[in-house]
Motif scaffolding. Structure first.
Motif, PDB file in Angstrom:
ATOM      1  N   GLU A   9       0.863  -1.184   0.000  1.00  0.00           N
ATOM      2  CA  GLU A   9       0.000   0.000   0.000  1.00  0.00           C
ATOM      3  C   GLU A   9       0.895   1.228   0.000  1.00  0.00           C
ATOM      4  OE1 GLU A   9      -2.278   2.817  -0.161  1.00  0.00           O
ATOM      5  OE2 GLU A   9      -3.527   1.033   0.056  1.00  0.00           O
ATOM      6  N   ASP A  10       0.686   2.135  -0.969  1.00  0.00           N
ATOM      7  CA  ASP A  10       1.544   3.314  -1.060  1.00  0.00           C
ATOM      8  C   ASP A  10       1.181   4.410  -0.067  1.00  0.00           C
ATOM      9  OD1 ASP A  10      -0.775   3.644  -2.618  1.00  0.00           O
ATOM     10  OD2 ASP A  10       0.176   5.084  -3.941  1.00  0.00           O
ATOM     11  N   ASP A  11       0.044   4.334   0.560  1.00  0.00           N
ATOM     12  CA  ASP A  11      -0.324   5.263   1.624  1.00  0.00           C
ATOM     13  C   ASP A  11       0.193   4.660   2.939  1.00  0.00           C
ATOM     14  OD1 ASP A  11      -1.743   6.389   3.853  1.00  0.00           O
ATOM     15  OD2 ASP A  11      -3.294   7.109   2.488  1.00  0.00           O
ATOM     16  N   VAL A  52      -2.213  -8.688   0.400  1.00  0.00           N
ATOM     17  CA  VAL A  52      -3.250  -7.662   0.438  1.00  0.00           C
ATOM     18  C   VAL A  52      -2.620  -6.438  -0.210  1.00  0.00           C
ATOM     19  CG1 VAL A  52      -4.705  -6.209   1.900  1.00  0.00           C
ATOM     20  CG2 VAL A  52      -4.260  -8.602   2.548  1.00  0.00           C
ATOM     21  N   THR A  53      -3.126  -6.043  -1.373  1.00  0.00           N
ATOM     22  CA  THR A  53      -2.488  -4.970  -2.108  1.00  0.00           C
ATOM     23  C   THR A  53      -3.480  -3.921  -2.593  1.00  0.00           C
ATOM     24  OG1 THR A  53      -1.033  -4.438  -3.989  1.00  0.00           O
ATOM     25  CG2 THR A  53      -2.562  -6.258  -4.296  1.00  0.00           C
ATOM     26  N   ASP A  54      -3.011  -2.698  -2.560  1.00  0.00           N
ATOM     27  CA  ASP A  54      -3.731  -1.611  -3.210  1.00  0.00           C
ATOM     28  C   ASP A  54      -3.658  -1.873  -4.712  1.00  0.00           C
ATOM     29  OD1 ASP A  54      -4.979   0.808  -3.755  1.00  0.00           O
ATOM     30  OD2 ASP A  54      -3.188   2.012  -3.398  1.00  0.00           O
ATOM     31  N   TYR A  55      -4.671  -1.484  -5.438  1.00  0.00           N
ATOM     32  CA  TYR A  55      -4.612  -1.650  -6.891  1.00  0.00           C
ATOM     33  C   TYR A  55      -3.794  -0.536  -7.534  1.00  0.00           C
ATOM     34  CZ  TYR A  55      -5.700  -2.259 -11.749  1.00  0.00           C
ATOM     35  OH  TYR A  55      -5.566  -2.450 -13.098  1.00  0.00           O
ATOM     36  N   SER A  56      -4.137   0.701  -7.229  1.00  0.00           N
ATOM     37  CA  SER A  56      -3.522   1.856  -7.889  1.00  0.00           C
ATOM     38  C   SER A  56      -2.302   2.352  -7.124  1.00  0.00           C
ATOM     39  CB  SER A  56      -4.530   2.998  -8.010  1.00  0.00           C
ATOM     40  OG  SER A  56      -5.612   2.606  -8.799  1.00  0.00           O
ATOM     41  N   MET A  57      -1.144   2.100  -7.700  1.00  0.00           N
ATOM     42  CA  MET A  57       0.116   2.590  -7.150  1.00  0.00           C
ATOM     43  C   MET A  57       0.964   3.070  -8.312  1.00  0.00           C
ATOM     44  SD  MET A  57       1.008  -0.324  -4.288  1.00  0.00           S
ATOM     45  CE  MET A  57       0.713  -1.727  -5.374  1.00  0.00           C
ATOM     46  N   PRO A  58       1.864   4.004  -8.053  1.00  0.00           N
ATOM     47  CA  PRO A  58       2.731   4.487  -9.128  1.00  0.00           C
ATOM     48  C   PRO A  58       3.622   3.370  -9.680  1.00  0.00           C
ATOM     49  CG  PRO A  58       2.943   5.854  -7.154  1.00  0.00           C
ATOM     50  CD  PRO A  58       2.103   4.680  -6.794  1.00  0.00           C
ATOM     51  N   ILE A  59       3.906   3.407 -10.930  1.00  0.00           N
ATOM     52  CA  ILE A  59       4.812   2.516 -11.669  1.00  0.00           C
ATOM     53  C   ILE A  59       4.269   1.095 -11.786  1.00  0.00           C
ATOM     54  CG2 ILE A  59       7.161   1.624 -11.933  1.00  0.00           C
ATOM     55  CD1 ILE A  59       8.098   4.160 -10.401  1.00  0.00           C
ATOM     56  N   VAL A  65       1.913  -6.778  -9.607  1.00  0.00           N
ATOM     57  CA  VAL A  65       2.513  -7.626  -8.572  1.00  0.00           C
ATOM     58  C   VAL A  65       1.933  -9.038  -8.647  1.00  0.00           C
ATOM     59  CG1 VAL A  65       2.769  -7.987  -6.083  1.00  0.00           C
ATOM     60  CG2 VAL A  65       3.012  -5.677  -7.049  1.00  0.00           C
ATOM     61  N   LEU A  66       0.619  -9.144  -8.760  1.00  0.00           N
ATOM     62  CA  LEU A  66      -0.011 -10.467  -8.824  1.00  0.00           C
ATOM     63  C   LEU A  66       0.379 -11.205 -10.092  1.00  0.00           C
ATOM     64  CD1 LEU A  66      -3.546  -9.651  -7.392  1.00  0.00           C
ATOM     65  CD2 LEU A  66      -1.501 -10.457  -6.180  1.00  0.00           C
ATOM     66  N   ASP A  67       0.465 -10.494 -11.211  1.00  0.00           N
ATOM     67  CA  ASP A  67       0.916 -11.118 -12.469  1.00  0.00           C
ATOM     68  C   ASP A  67       2.339 -11.657 -12.308  1.00  0.00           C
ATOM     69  OD1 ASP A  67      -1.488 -10.608 -13.740  1.00  0.00           O
ATOM     70  OD2 ASP A  67      -0.741  -8.846 -14.819  1.00  0.00           O
ATOM     71  N   HIS A  68       3.200 -10.886 -11.649  1.00  0.00           N
ATOM     72  CA  HIS A  68       4.581 -11.332 -11.431  1.00  0.00           C
ATOM     73  C   HIS A  68       4.610 -12.581 -10.558  1.00  0.00           C
ATOM     74  CE1 HIS A  68       8.905 -11.082 -11.162  1.00  0.00           C
ATOM     75  NE2 HIS A  68       8.787 -11.257  -9.853  1.00  0.00           N
ATOM     76  N   VAL A  82      -7.247  -7.608  -3.399  1.00  0.00           N
ATOM     77  CA  VAL A  82      -6.946  -6.306  -3.986  1.00  0.00           C
ATOM     78  C   VAL A  82      -7.937  -5.299  -3.421  1.00  0.00           C
ATOM     79  CG1 VAL A  82      -6.906  -4.945  -6.108  1.00  0.00           C
ATOM     80  CG2 VAL A  82      -5.927  -7.240  -6.085  1.00  0.00           C
ATOM     81  N   ILE A  83      -7.397  -4.148  -3.036  1.00  0.00           N
ATOM     82  CA  ILE A  83      -8.221  -3.084  -2.482  1.00  0.00           C
ATOM     83  C   ILE A  83      -8.152  -1.902  -3.432  1.00  0.00           C
ATOM     84  CG2 ILE A  83      -8.530  -1.547  -0.510  1.00  0.00           C
ATOM     85  CD1 ILE A  83      -7.249  -3.819   1.165  1.00  0.00           C
ATOM     86  N   THR A  84      -9.307  -1.349  -3.751  1.00  0.00           N
ATOM     87  CA  THR A  84      -9.372  -0.295  -4.752  1.00  0.00           C
ATOM     88  C   THR A  84     -10.390   0.761  -4.370  1.00  0.00           C
ATOM     89  OG1 THR A  84      -9.759   0.150  -7.108  1.00  0.00           O
ATOM     90  CG2 THR A  84     -11.061  -1.595  -6.108  1.00  0.00           C
ATOM     91  N   ALA A  85     -10.245   1.928  -4.940  1.00  0.00           N
ATOM     92  CA  ALA A  85     -11.240   2.980  -4.738  1.00  0.00           C
ATOM     93  C   ALA A  85     -12.337   2.899  -5.786  1.00  0.00           C
ATOM     94  CB  ALA A  85     -10.564   4.349  -4.791  1.00  0.00           C
TER      95      ALA A  85
END
Length: 124
Positions: A9-11, A52-59, A65-68, A82-85
């Protein structure tokens, strides 16, 4: 041995709040604040029990991440949250790649409870 959760999570404030919720529930938690760091972490560590990951992050997005993860460990049984707005925009893009798509704001108890259920962890 504790189940392991990787939080991306970038926040930083949200990441810390999510971390506290999972630690309180008995999980071992690793927190990263961007998708690139998460991709590097996955290359260097055994897959966690849950991501547990945010969807929208820079780069690199949560989807990147999940594809990797699926590329380096296609047989993985990692629970993917995945957590998203914006659930409508991501729902189609993510297809069957995730176990759970949550919309911000997320109730902490619900997030932990869902991961518990997916991992077969019983409440104490």
């Amino acid at each position: 041995m504790s189940k392991r959760v990787l939080i991306i999570e970038d926040d930083r404030m949200l990441a810390e709040i999510w971390q506290l919720a999972f630690v309180k529930a008995g999980y071992a938690v690793e927190v990263l604040t961007d998708g690139g760091a998460a991709i590097n972490w996955l290359n260097e560590n055994p897959a966690p029990d849950a991501i547990v990951t945010d969807y929208s992050m820079p780069i690199h997005t949560g989807e990147d991440v999940l594809d990797h993860l699926n590329t380096i460990a296609p047989e993985n049984k990692v629970v993917k949250v995945v957590i998203t707005a914006n659930h409508l925009a991501q729902q189609g893009a993510l297809g069957g790649k995730v176990d759970l798509l949550l919309v911000k704001p997320v109730r902490l108890a619900d997030m932990v409870s869902f991961v518990d259920r997916f991992l077969g962890v019983s409440a104490v």
